[in-house]
Design a protein around this motif. Structure first.
Motif, mmCIF file in Angstrom:
data_model
loop_
_atom_site.group_PDB
_atom_site.id
_atom_site.type_symbol
_atom_site.label_atom_id
_atom_site.label_comp_id
_atom_site.label_asym_id
_atom_site.label_seq_id
_atom_site.Cartn_x
_atom_site.Cartn_y
_atom_site.Cartn_z
ATOM 1 N N GLN A 62 0.838 -1.192 0.000
ATOM 2 C CA GLN A 62 0.000 0.000 0.000
ATOM 3 C C GLN A 62 0.879 1.250 0.000
ATOM 4 O O GLN A 62 2.066 1.201 0.359
ATOM 5 C CB GLN A 62 -0.929 0.010 1.211
ATOM 6 C CG GLN A 62 -0.204 0.148 2.531
ATOM 7 C CD GLN A 62 -1.135 0.166 3.721
ATOM 8 O OE1 GLN A 62 -0.834 -0.426 4.742
ATOM 9 N NE2 GLN A 62 -2.253 0.847 3.628
ATOM 10 N N ARG A 63 0.264 2.347 -0.402
ATOM 11 C CA ARG A 63 0.942 3.629 -0.330
ATOM 12 C C ARG A 63 0.816 4.194 1.077
ATOM 13 O O ARG A 63 0.014 3.731 1.882
ATOM 14 C CB ARG A 63 0.345 4.600 -1.343
ATOM 15 C CG ARG A 63 0.536 4.161 -2.783
ATOM 16 C CD ARG A 63 0.043 5.209 -3.750
ATOM 17 N NE ARG A 63 -1.398 5.428 -3.634
ATOM 18 C CZ ARG A 63 -2.069 6.313 -4.342
ATOM 19 N NH1 ARG A 63 -1.425 7.089 -5.212
ATOM 20 N NH2 ARG A 63 -3.373 6.447 -4.198
ATOM 21 N N PHE A 64 1.610 5.215 1.344
ATOM 22 C CA PHE A 64 1.512 5.880 2.630
ATOM 23 C C PHE A 64 0.271 6.776 2.642
ATOM 24 O O PHE A 64 -0.463 6.881 1.658
ATOM 25 C CB PHE A 64 2.782 6.681 2.910
ATOM 26 C CG PHE A 64 3.934 5.832 3.385
ATOM 27 C CD1 PHE A 64 4.163 5.653 4.737
ATOM 28 C CD2 PHE A 64 4.774 5.203 2.483
ATOM 29 C CE1 PHE A 64 5.210 4.875 5.185
ATOM 30 C CE2 PHE A 64 5.830 4.415 2.913
ATOM 31 C CZ PHE A 64 6.048 4.260 4.270
ATOM 32 N N SER A 65 0.043 7.459 3.743
ATOM 33 C CA SER A 65 -1.160 8.256 3.906
ATOM 34 C C SER A 65 -1.187 9.427 2.925
ATOM 35 O O SER A 65 -0.169 9.803 2.326
ATOM 36 C CB SER A 65 -1.244 8.784 5.345
ATOM 37 O OG SER A 65 -0.170 9.674 5.605
ATOM 38 N N ARG A 66 -2.377 10.005 2.761
ATOM 39 C CA ARG A 66 -2.535 11.125 1.830
ATOM 40 C C ARG A 66 -1.694 12.322 2.257
ATOM 41 O O ARG A 66 -1.104 13.004 1.431
ATOM 42 C CB ARG A 66 -4.011 11.515 1.754
ATOM 43 C CG ARG A 66 -4.300 12.666 0.800
ATOM 44 C CD ARG A 66 -5.777 12.942 0.721
ATOM 45 N NE ARG A 66 -6.499 11.780 0.257
ATOM 46 C CZ ARG A 66 -7.834 11.752 0.133
ATOM 47 N NH1 ARG A 66 -8.553 12.812 0.474
ATOM 48 N NH2 ARG A 66 -8.426 10.661 -0.319
ATOM 49 N N GLY A 67 -1.627 12.581 3.561
ATOM 50 C CA GLY A 67 -0.805 13.687 4.038
ATOM 51 C C GLY A 67 0.663 13.490 3.712
ATOM 52 O O GLY A 67 1.369 14.443 3.350
ATOM 53 N N LEU A 69 2.876 15.926 1.236
ATOM 54 C CA LEU A 69 4.172 16.475 1.624
ATOM 55 C C LEU A 69 5.217 16.183 0.557
ATOM 56 O O LEU A 69 6.011 17.055 0.186
ATOM 57 C CB LEU A 69 4.600 15.878 2.966
ATOM 58 C CG LEU A 69 6.010 16.255 3.450
ATOM 59 C CD1 LEU A 69 6.110 17.755 3.685
ATOM 60 C CD2 LEU A 69 6.350 15.491 4.729
ATOM 61 N N GLY A 70 5.223 14.953 0.022
ATOM 62 C CA GLY A 70 6.169 14.623 -1.039
ATOM 63 C C GLY A 70 5.955 15.461 -2.280
ATOM 64 O O GLY A 70 6.914 15.910 -2.928
ATOM 65 N N LEU A 103 6.835 8.078 -4.165
ATOM 66 C CA LEU A 103 6.917 6.689 -4.614
ATOM 67 C C LEU A 103 7.049 5.693 -3.463
ATOM 68 O O LEU A 103 7.098 4.491 -3.713
ATOM 69 C CB LEU A 103 8.109 6.518 -5.560
ATOM 70 C CG LEU A 103 8.056 7.344 -6.853
ATOM 71 C CD1 LEU A 103 9.316 7.113 -7.677
ATOM 72 C CD2 LEU A 103 6.808 7.016 -7.662
ATOM 73 N N ALA A 104 7.118 6.171 -2.224
ATOM 74 C CA ALA A 104 7.323 5.278 -1.084
ATOM 75 C C ALA A 104 6.137 4.336 -0.918
ATOM 76 O O ALA A 104 4.979 4.709 -1.137
ATOM 77 C CB ALA A 104 7.533 6.089 0.187
ATOM 78 N N PHE A 140 11.030 1.965 -1.510
ATOM 79 C CA PHE A 140 10.707 2.699 -2.735
ATOM 80 C C PHE A 140 10.655 1.661 -3.869
ATOM 81 O O PHE A 140 9.728 0.898 -3.972
ATOM 82 C CB PHE A 140 11.749 3.787 -2.979
ATOM 83 C CG PHE A 140 11.954 4.681 -1.786
ATOM 84 C CD1 PHE A 140 11.023 5.663 -1.479
ATOM 85 C CD2 PHE A 140 13.048 4.534 -0.952
ATOM 86 C CE1 PHE A 140 11.183 6.487 -0.374
ATOM 87 C CE2 PHE A 140 13.227 5.349 0.153
ATOM 88 C CZ PHE A 140 12.294 6.326 0.441
ATOM 89 N N GLY A 141 11.679 1.632 -4.699
ATOM 90 C CA GLY A 141 11.790 0.535 -5.647
ATOM 91 C C GLY A 141 12.404 -0.682 -4.999
ATOM 92 O O GLY A 141 12.378 -1.775 -5.553
ATOM 93 N N TRP A 142 12.950 -0.501 -3.812
ATOM 94 C CA TRP A 142 13.564 -1.593 -3.064
ATOM 95 C C TRP A 142 13.181 -1.414 -1.588
ATOM 96 O O TRP A 142 12.744 -0.347 -1.157
ATOM 97 C CB TRP A 142 15.088 -1.569 -3.224
ATOM 98 C CG TRP A 142 15.710 -0.354 -2.603
ATOM 99 C CD1 TRP A 142 16.245 -0.237 -1.351
ATOM 100 C CD2 TRP A 142 15.830 0.943 -3.202
ATOM 101 N NE1 TRP A 142 16.701 1.033 -1.135
ATOM 102 C CE2 TRP A 142 16.459 1.782 -2.249
ATOM 103 C CE3 TRP A 142 15.482 1.490 -4.441
ATOM 104 C CZ2 TRP A 142 16.737 3.124 -2.504
ATOM 105 C CZ3 TRP A 142 15.745 2.820 -4.693
ATOM 106 C CH2 TRP A 142 16.370 3.620 -3.737
ATOM 107 N N ARG A 143 13.348 -2.463 -0.811
ATOM 108 C CA ARG A 143 13.024 -2.406 0.608
ATOM 109 C C ARG A 143 14.224 -1.857 1.375
ATOM 110 O O ARG A 143 15.306 -2.424 1.340
ATOM 111 C CB ARG A 143 12.654 -3.786 1.136
ATOM 112 C CG ARG A 143 11.446 -4.401 0.443
ATOM 113 C CD ARG A 143 11.154 -5.779 1.017
ATOM 114 N NE ARG A 143 10.091 -6.454 0.279
ATOM 115 C CZ ARG A 143 9.643 -7.664 0.566
ATOM 116 N NH1 ARG A 143 10.181 -8.346 1.577
ATOM 117 N NH2 ARG A 143 8.681 -8.201 -0.157
#
Length: 200
Positions: free
Chosen positions: A16-21, A25-26, A71-72, A91-94
């Motif tokens: 999953q992606r991180f939160s909307r906030g 920020l990104g 992309l996190a 990101f693309g890797w752990r």
């Protein structure tokens, strides 16, 4: 919670992606870095001076950091053979992993939020009351689907727990400076004798 295929029957994976906030920020960091990197090129004619090159490089680094935040990703990986669950971020890797042993857990606990706006919590429960939170999902349907998948994969019973009320705020400490001072009765003044005038 998107489920992803690993190619192995003994593994169950989610991502999953991180939160909307976090994503906003990104985005803000990326735009600020891109504007900072482009400003020396747009405002300076000819070859860039050392200061302008430094500003452009810093802007590029800032934009790269913002893109990385966008992309996190994070996820969970259940492994039946190893009897472990891995929490990862990357990101693309752990770049960060935490591995937990599944042998000490006996059920899968589903707990709704105390208020309708609060998320549903899915966690692994142990016989001594220990708990490992797996997901916090905003919708009941997503929580039920994820709980059914995980419980079926790990062969664990599902326990529906009551919602937990929010913790009560601690009592405010008494302020001794503002406390009223005890009132004491005033002592009577000694009587002063009054001399009578001898003038008729």
């Amino acid at each position: 919670m998107p489920r992803i295929e690993t190619g192995w029957e003994h593994q169950l994976a989610y991502r999953q992606r991180f939160s909307r906030g976090f994503r906003l920020l990104g985005c803000a960091v990326f735009l600020a870095g891109a504007m900072l990197a482009a400003s020396p090129v747009l405002l300076t004619a000819g070859e860039l001076a050392h200061t302008e090159r430094t500003v452009a490089v810093l802007g590029g680094l800032l934009a790269s950091a913002g893109l990385a935040l966008l992309l996190a990703r994070r996820g969970k990986l259940f492994d039946r053979e190893e009897q472990t669950v891995t929490f990862w971020q990357g990101f693309g890797w752990r770049w960060h992993e935490a591995v937990y042993d599944l042998r000490g857990f006996a059920n899968l606990v589903v707990r709704p939020g105390f208020h309708p706006s609060e998320p549903w919590e899915i966690s692994l429960g142990g016989p001594s009351g220990e708990r490992l939170t797996i997901f916090r999902l905003p919708h009941e349907s997503a929580a039920q689907r994820a709980a059914s998948e995980i419980a079926g994969f790990l062969n664990l019973p599902i326990v529906l727990a009551p919602p937990e009320p929010p913790p009560e705020p601690p009592p405010e400490p008494a302020n001794n400076a503002d406390a009223a001072a005890p009132v004491t009765a005033a002592e009577p003044l000694p009587a002063t004798p009054v001399e009578k005038s001898s003038v008729p």
